[in-house]
Enzyme design. Structure first.
Site, mmCIF file in Angstrom:
data_model
loop_
_atom_site.group_PDB
_atom_site.id
_atom_site.type_symbol
_atom_site.label_atom_id
_atom_site.label_comp_id
_atom_site.label_asym_id
_atom_site.label_seq_id
_atom_site.Cartn_x
_atom_site.Cartn_y
_atom_site.Cartn_z
ATOM 1 N N ARG A 69 0.814 -1.188 0.151
ATOM 2 C CA ARG A 69 -0.028 0.152 0.251
ATOM 3 C C ARG A 69 0.970 1.205 -0.064
ATOM 4 O O ARG A 69 0.391 2.300 -0.267
ATOM 5 C CB ARG A 69 -0.958 -0.267 1.163
ATOM 6 C CG ARG A 69 -2.072 1.212 1.202
ATOM 7 C CD ARG A 69 -3.236 0.547 1.898
ATOM 8 N NE ARG A 69 -3.401 -0.070 3.222
ATOM 9 C CZ ARG A 69 -2.641 0.357 4.278
ATOM 10 N NH1 ARG A 69 -2.227 1.473 4.413
ATOM 11 N NH2 ARG A 69 -2.596 -0.480 5.370
ATOM 12 N N TYR A 123 -16.733 14.680 -16.817
ATOM 13 C CA TYR A 123 -17.076 12.982 -16.810
ATOM 14 C C TYR A 123 -18.268 12.980 -15.652
ATOM 15 O O TYR A 123 -18.039 13.296 -14.851
ATOM 16 C CB TYR A 123 -15.717 12.260 -16.389
ATOM 17 C CG TYR A 123 -16.100 10.716 -16.185
ATOM 18 C CD1 TYR A 123 -16.793 10.074 -17.209
ATOM 19 C CD2 TYR A 123 -16.134 10.183 -14.940
ATOM 20 C CE1 TYR A 123 -17.054 8.688 -17.031
ATOM 21 C CE2 TYR A 123 -16.342 8.959 -14.647
ATOM 22 C CZ TYR A 123 -16.900 8.180 -15.697
ATOM 23 O OH TYR A 123 -17.206 6.830 -15.608
ATOM 24 N N ASP A 188 -8.066 17.474 -16.436
ATOM 25 C CA ASP A 188 -8.360 15.725 -16.995
ATOM 26 C C ASP A 188 -8.231 15.700 -18.388
ATOM 27 O O ASP A 188 -8.705 16.238 -19.228
ATOM 28 C CB ASP A 188 -9.934 15.576 -16.568
ATOM 29 C CG ASP A 188 -10.143 13.809 -16.785
ATOM 30 O OD1 ASP A 188 -9.563 13.488 -17.536
ATOM 31 O OD2 ASP A 188 -10.969 13.497 -16.091
ATOM 32 N N LYS A 213 -8.839 4.277 -19.945
ATOM 33 C CA LYS A 213 -9.177 4.513 -21.264
ATOM 34 C C LYS A 213 -8.016 4.466 -22.301
ATOM 35 O O LYS A 213 -7.250 3.276 -22.366
ATOM 36 C CB LYS A 213 -9.663 6.154 -21.280
ATOM 37 C CG LYS A 213 -10.727 6.079 -20.209
ATOM 38 C CD LYS A 213 -11.886 5.391 -20.323
ATOM 39 C CE LYS A 213 -12.655 5.277 -18.971
ATOM 40 N NZ LYS A 213 -13.147 7.060 -18.556
HETATM 41 C C1 LIG Z 1 -13.717 7.249 -17.265
HETATM 42 C C2 LIG Z 1 -13.205 8.656 -16.969
HETATM 43 C C3 LIG Z 1 -13.144 9.112 -15.434
HETATM 44 C C4 LIG Z 1 -13.204 8.043 -14.414
HETATM 45 O O1 LIG Z 1 -12.109 6.993 -14.697
HETATM 46 P P1 LIG Z 1 -12.397 5.600 -13.881
HETATM 47 O O2 LIG Z 1 -11.276 4.967 -14.457
HETATM 48 O O3 LIG Z 1 -13.576 4.875 -14.543
HETATM 49 O O4 LIG Z 1 -12.580 5.821 -12.636
HETATM 50 C C5 LIG Z 1 -12.601 10.261 -15.410
HETATM 51 N N1 LIG Z 1 -12.351 11.199 -16.311
HETATM 52 C C6 LIG Z 1 -12.811 11.076 -17.674
HETATM 53 C C7 LIG Z 1 -12.719 12.062 -18.518
HETATM 54 C C8 LIG Z 1 -13.166 9.667 -17.748
HETATM 55 O O5 LIG Z 1 -13.398 9.490 -19.120
#
Ligand SMILES: *Cc1c(COP(=O)(O)O)cnc(C)c1O
Length: 399
Positions: A69, A123, A188, A213
């Protein structure tokens, strides 16, 4: 080993080499995967000192790891590589994108800075986390031009996405970073990836990714990562240690591997996406196309009538939430990714009920177009008012 000075390397080179520099010296080619949860130590005084150092500074502990951790050598390779690609000092990985965003908020809230200024759309779950105030934060939603005015003495973060999920709306990150003054801008960068945009160079102090992603890129790993300066990274590591949202080492391994093909995947999928956007733009069944000036592999479009018929009609493209995989996905944000956002807020931020969001993969462009063309089927002004076609089992849209 003597180390000759290394000239600056391009992104494509870093993608396959960063985080792997010591492998040849270890006599390895592929990075080792360390699944240990704990590590033996016969010197508990030295271990105590490492734990104290981590507790007071949050610096990555020197010497052998203590407990999974705290840190993991496989995940650390991914963090090193991602920081290199984003052009930041450090990066800290988490179990998911949402765990990464949570940690960023907790760092600031724990400093008494609980107010957040944010620009929609974000998101869906990021919007929800802020709107619900689950972590004790309070959010002010603004237009990009309203950022400076919304900042208060207790503002801990300004949060934006560009291109935004799901409308692909683009922001001038440099201008927003300027409006933030001393408050850190969190951008982001999930949709653009460092291949198309490096927010740290534009003034963002914190760059967040859902690594699930494009960074992973194959739809088989959940993860999140924050690229930032070492000062913020130390605080993030302490929050990660205390709250436990760590990335699994196998995920760290897969994300490091994913990074090596990131530039190639993003460029190839972006070229296909640009061509699909061009064809959709020219199609009378489509009311509006959203495709970023920056480029990228995401295309969003509003259909003339029924978005659900398109979702039901695709055969090659997978109707599924998420994005950034080698294969193409399509989803209806109002039903899925942004369902959790209040309908009024969704509409006000440009997320129409007729909007579809497509993540373009690496398939052949003609095959993708044929699938979209068939799925769009009977959409469009020519058939408006024709209920017969809408319900017909023979319409191409209901294959
Ligand atoms: C999917 C997504 C998230 C969240 O990510 P997870 O890995 O599903 O927790 C945050 N920001 C954007 C732009 C996303 O597409």
């Amino acid at each position: 080993m003597t180390t000759a000075p290394v000239p600056p390397r391009s992104l494509a080179t870093e993608a396959v080499h960063a985080g792997r520099e010591d492998l040849a010296e270890l006599g390895l080619h592929a990075p080792p995967l360390d699944l240990s949860t704990t590590y033996p130590s016969y010197d508990s005084r030295a271990e105590a000192a490492r734990i104290d150092a981590f507790a007071t500074t949050g610096a990555q502990p020197d010497g052998p790891p203590v407990y999974a951790r705290l840190d993991n050598p496989t995940t650390a390779r991914f963090e090193t590589a991602l920081a290199r690609l984003e052009g930041t000092e450090s990066a800290v990985a988490f179990a998911s994108g949402m765990a990464a965003l949570t940690a960023c908020l907790m760092v600031r809230i724990s400093m008494g800075l609980r107010h957040v200024v944010a620009v929609r759309p974000l998101y869906g779950c990021s919007d929800h986390l802020l709107t619900a105030g689950l972590l004790g934060s309070e959010v002010t939603w603004v237009d990009p031009a309203g950022v400076a005015e919304a900042i208060r003495p207790d503002t801990g973060l300004v949060i934006v996405e560009s291109p935004a999920n799901p409308t692909l709306a683009e922001l001038d990150l440099r201008a927003i970073a300027h409006s933030c003054g001393e408050v850190p801008l969190l951008a982001d960068n999930t949709f653009a990836t460092p291949v198309l945009q490096r927010p740290a160079e534009l003034g963002a102090r914190i760059v967040l990714h859902s690594a699930t992603k494009y960074l992973g890129g194959h739809g088989d790993v959940l993860g999140g990562v924050v690229a930032c300066d070492e000062e913020f990274a130390r605080k993030l590591r302490q929050v990660r240690f205390a709250t436990g949202g760590v990335l699994h080492p196998l995920a760290g391994y897969l994300l490091l591997r994913g990074l090596s093909t990131l530039p190639v995947r993003v460029r190839a999928a972006s070229a296909t996406a640009a061509e699909l956007a061009r064809r959709l733009e020219a199609d009378p069944r489509v009311a509006r196309v959203h495709y970023p000036r920056l480029g990228g592999a995401m295309v969003a479009f509003e259909v003339q009538d029924d978005p659900h018929a398109v979702i039901a009609g695709v055969r090659l493209i997978t109707p599924a939430v998420s994005l950034g995989s080698v294969d193409s996905l399509i989803q209806h944000p109002a039903s899925i990714s942004h369902r959790i956002v209040d309908e009024g807020d969704r509409h006000a931020s440009g997320v129409s009920d007729r909007l579809l969001r497509m993540s373009v993969g690496l398939e052949d462009v003609e095959d993708l177009w044929n699938d979209l063309d068939a799925a769009l089927g009977a959409q469009g002004p020519a058939l408006a008012g024709s209920d017969v076609m809408g319900g017909s089992a023979q319409g191409p849209g209901v294959r």
